[in-house]
Each structure stands twice: as structure tokens, then as C-alpha cells.
Design a protein around this motif. Structure first.
Motif: not given
Lengths: 301, 301
Positions: A35-36, A130, B157
């Protein structure tokens, strides 16, 4: 990350506690790494750094509570990743100079020491966002995903974790130390709310009554915090991975200062017994969760 | 707050822009006040203080975009409150000494000046958690609420707002000022992502295609940021409610420094025309949103 491979593991097998814990941590981290990907350089690095090396205990509670109801590890992994991201954010912000001012976490420099305060604020903020994004991806019905998301918001916010941390900071400048009842209420918010959420997540995913798991989570959360205070007195900084003796030296009221060391340990042991007994209805399937409860009061870190 | 009374207002009536904006802000604040009731004293106070006095522009975009599809104000109010809570959190953290180090916001001392840094970090954190809790309460199907929640997480985010803020901070210590393309990309994340989310929220709630509203939001978001740079040069601190001349004095690249004052104003005006044109398909119903776009480049604060 090879998420496909993770999906094809034989997920419903029972594993010994240590392996189940490691697997839960890996699953959560794999989701967070994915996700990052492509995130702003420094903040992405700081987010991954903060998540790396975590015990993965909250992810474990999510995954193992889901397994009680026959839910595959891969299907609860997003919720497990969410709670680990949220936990990591809370540690980054708690360590800030204006909060607990800690230099060491999990044996490594804290995020604001490795980078700076701005990076620490932003990496924490991004990890919180997140967490909420990830929890919406849990593999269950839309209604249940919404329930997980809304309760995570409640557990993380001013009526939960943040409220508890604020009580903790306020207590430092108060003229009288906290009483036992006040510390119990503080910890129920500060650490208990997220642990309870984790332990009940599986029941929510399955649409089952979470009452027994809530008792398990509440008893275990309190035992966990009592044991943290024990380690602050008895622990070794290298093993604990952060400074020890801080609370005792600061004259702060802790479970140990209020109960005495032996009584604090007894209290923690009784709570763990209560936590285990709450899972009787699940029989042998819950053995891994019972092992986790026993781990909480045997850990050296 | 008398939430019942709010529910019984004739919500589908069209209002002039200024009244619709005020109503949106009030609705969002009423939700946030109700949700912070009984919160930890100081943090609850700081949360409400930070939300108070906001223009409510993002709440307005949510509510008016929903009205395009016949959705009552009361039914989009939770999503409107969510975006205002998220916006308020971002301002608290951006104002911190380790970030932009601002003393004044909306004509009042910033949260860390009125209380301290720890309260500012925690109140911001709690407002972010609250935002995600509130957005799950939007009155639409579970699938659409989940979509609103997941996209809010993305917009807030590291790939959205936090990523943009990190780029902004990184630019301050960079050896060369940002180019126009870089500033546009930075602002699309830093302020554009939340504005776009707000403008498309109504279409998501209605299960309609959000494409036209996305164009409206993107053009308007960029115009908004260009106008902020104009106000930083031409504005009066008392009216703007925060320090002015900061960016220009810091030698920071802005739309005004890169384009010149007149060309920056022209660019903003063209973007607003484009934003209004994107709503042609909605006819007169979109007039209030068009007025909002015109407000963006006429505001003195």
C-alpha cells in the motif's frame, strides 16, 4: 511483495503460537508494503520503518479470532494490516519530543530521531489514513466492513486511544498520582481499545456475537499493560527495545507502584486465566489465542 | 445541539451561495459537536476550537454535490462533517512548530499556541479518527459508504494530502525552487485531493458517474490554491486570518512568483470558467456550485 503466494498458503491449518504470530506480522507487513509502494520518498520510508520489527500481536488477534469462525488468514489480512498501521502511527506520535520523548523503539532510533519531527508527524498521519483505507478492504460483507471501520474509528479516537494518551499526559502534570481505578480506565482506552477491537474483529467478520472475545480482549489488554509496568521495573533495555525504569524514576503511578511487584504479577496471571476461560466455548480451536494470553505474561520484551 | 430541528428544515430548497455555505458549515459543526460530547476535556475542547470558525467550504461541496442528485442536506451531513473534521486536523498539524510554525489561524491563536504541541498532535489525531467514523454514517448504501470511506483514506494519506504536505516541506530545504508543473502536482495532492473528494461525494452517494464533478473539483481546487498565493501577496492579515507575505518573504516558489500576479489571476479565472462549464449538464441546479467557484477567486480571506 508476492501477495499471490501468500494467498495460496494452506491458511486454515493451526500453527503453534510463535509461528502464527510471525505469519500474522508478515501478512500485515506485506499489505502495508504494497500500500505504500510509490509513496512520497521520505514519508513512505518512515512508514515502513515504523511498521518493521513490530511483534504483530494485534494482527495475530485479528487473524486468529477470524480463524475461530473458519475464516482464512488471507481474508482477514487487510484488517490485520489496518490495526498494525494504526498501532505503528500511535507509537510514532507517542514517541515525539512533545509527548513521551523517546529515542528508542524496538531497539532502533524512533522515527523523529532517525528523521525529524515533521517526518514523524506526517508518517504517523499517513499511517492512520492508511489504516482506515485498509480496513475497508477486509474480505466480508459491506455492512460488516463498515462496522469494522466505524468501530476502529471509535477505538482510535478521543473516546478511545487518543483519549487515554491525553489522560496519561495530563496525569504527569497533576498534583496527585492516579489511583488504581483511574489507571485501569486510562489503560482501557490507551491500549485496551485497539486490543479489544483486534480480538473481536473475527467475530464481526463472521457476523457472530463478539461477547466472549471482548472479555478475552479486555482481560488480556489489562494483563498486557500490567506486564509492561513489570518490565519497566524488571526488564533489560536491550531486550525490551526501549528505555526501562522511566516510569518508576519519574515517580509516575503504575500498576507496580500501586500494587507492588508480586501482587501486580498475580493480578496479571489471574487476568490471563480469565481471558483463557472466556474462550472455553471455542474448545481446542482457541488454543493458539490462549497461548497468546500466556505469552503476554511471560514475555521479556 | 438540536439535531432534530436540523432534520426538519426544508432541505431540498435552493439557497443563495452564502446561505448554503453557512448552512453546510453549521450542519458539519453540529455533527462534530455531538460526536465529541463527553470527550476527554482538553482534547475535546481543542477539537471543537479547531473546527469552529471554518468556512465550511468542503462541507458545502459535499452537500451541494449531493443536492444535484436530489439528496437531502441531512442525508449528506455526516460526510460533510467528516471532511471538515479531516480538514481541521490537517490545519492543526500543518501549523505545528515542526511544520509551518504558524501562530494564527482563522484570526485566533493556533491550537499549539493556545494549548501546547502535545494537545495539538492529539487533537489532530482524534479529528482524523473522527472523520473516518463520521463518513461511515453517511445516509446511503453500505457499498457506497465504504467507497466514500476508502477514497477518503486515499485522499488523506501519503498518496494524497500528507504526500503533498511532505513535498511542500521537502521543497523548503531543496536547492532549487519548484517548477510550475511541480507546484501543480504538489497542490493536487496537498489541497486538491480533499476538495475533489468533497465535490464528487454527492455523485458517489447517488451511485452516479462523478466524472463532471471531478473536473469541477480539480479546476476549482487549483484555482483555490492560486488564489491563496494571490492573497499571500495582496491580502490583509486581519482579513485572511493568518500571517500573509510569508511565502513571498521566504523566497518560496508560488503561483504568483512563477507566473506573475496578473497571469496568476488570469489562470485562476480561466480555471473557474472551466469548473463552471463542467457542470453544464446539471443546468440551473448547479448554480450554487458555480457561485462557489466564482467565490473562490473573489474571496479576501
Amino acid at each position: 511483495m508476492d501477495r499471490l503466494e501468500v494467498h495460496h498458503l494452506p491458511d486454515l491449518e493451526a500453527l503453534p503460537f510463535a509461528e502464527a504470530l510471525a505469519r500474522a506480522g508478515e501478512l500485515a507487513q506485506a499489505h502495508i508494503l504494497a500500500a505504500t509502494c510509490g509513496a512520497q520518498d521520505v514519508i513512505g520510508d518512515a512508514m515502513r520503518y515504523a511498521v518493521d520489527g513490530g511483534k504483530g500481536l494485534r494482527a495475530f488477534f485479528v487473524i486468529e479470532s477470524a480463524r475461530l469462525f473458519g475464516i482464512d488468514r488471507a481474508d482477514s489480512a487487510a484488517a490485520a494490516a489496518a490495526i498494525e498501521a494504526l498501532h505503528a502511527y500511535s507509537l510514532i506520535h507517542d514517541d515525539l519530543p512533545c509527548m513521551d520523548n523517546d529515542d528508542l523503539r524496538r531497539g532502533k532510533p524512533t522515527v523523529h530521531r532517525k528523521w525529524n519531527d515533521a517526518v514523524a508527524v506526517l508518517a504517523g498521519d499517513a499511517l492512520q489514513a492508511l489504516a482506515f483505507q485498509l480496513v475497508t478492504q477486509t474480505a466480508c460483507t459491506a455492512e460488516r466492513r463498515l462496522h469494522l471501520t466505524a468501530t476502529l474509528g471509535g477505538a482510535a479516537g478521543v473516546h478511545g486511544m487518543v483519549g487515554g494518551q491525553a489522560m496519561d499526559i495530563a496525569a504527569e502534570s497533576a498534583s496527585t498520582p492516579l489511583t488504581l481505578d483511574e489507571i485501569i480506565r486510562l489503560q482501557a482506552k490507551k491500549t485496551g481499545a485497539l486490543i479489544s477491537w483486534s480480538c473481536t474483529a473475527g467475530a464481526v467478520m463472521a457476523g457472530e456475537e463478539p461477547h466472549r472475545l471482548r472479555i478475552y480482549g479486555e482481560c488480556l489488554g489489562l494483563a498486557f499493560q500490567i506486564w509492561d509496568d513489570v518490565l519497566d521495573v524488571e526488564g533489560d533495555a536491550a531486550q525490551v527495545g526501549k528505555a526501562v525504569g522511566k516510569d518508576a524514576n519519574a515517580g509516575k503511578a503504575t500498576f507496580v507502584s500501586l500494587l507492588g511487584l508480586d501482587a501486580a504479577k498475580d493480578r496479571a496471571r489471574n487476568l490471563v486465566e480469565e481471558a483463557c476461560a472466556a474462550l472455553d466455548t471455542y474448545g481446542d480451536k482457541a488454543e493458539c489465542l490462549r497461548d497468546a494470553a500466556r505469552f503476554v505474561i511471560s514475555r521479556q520484551y
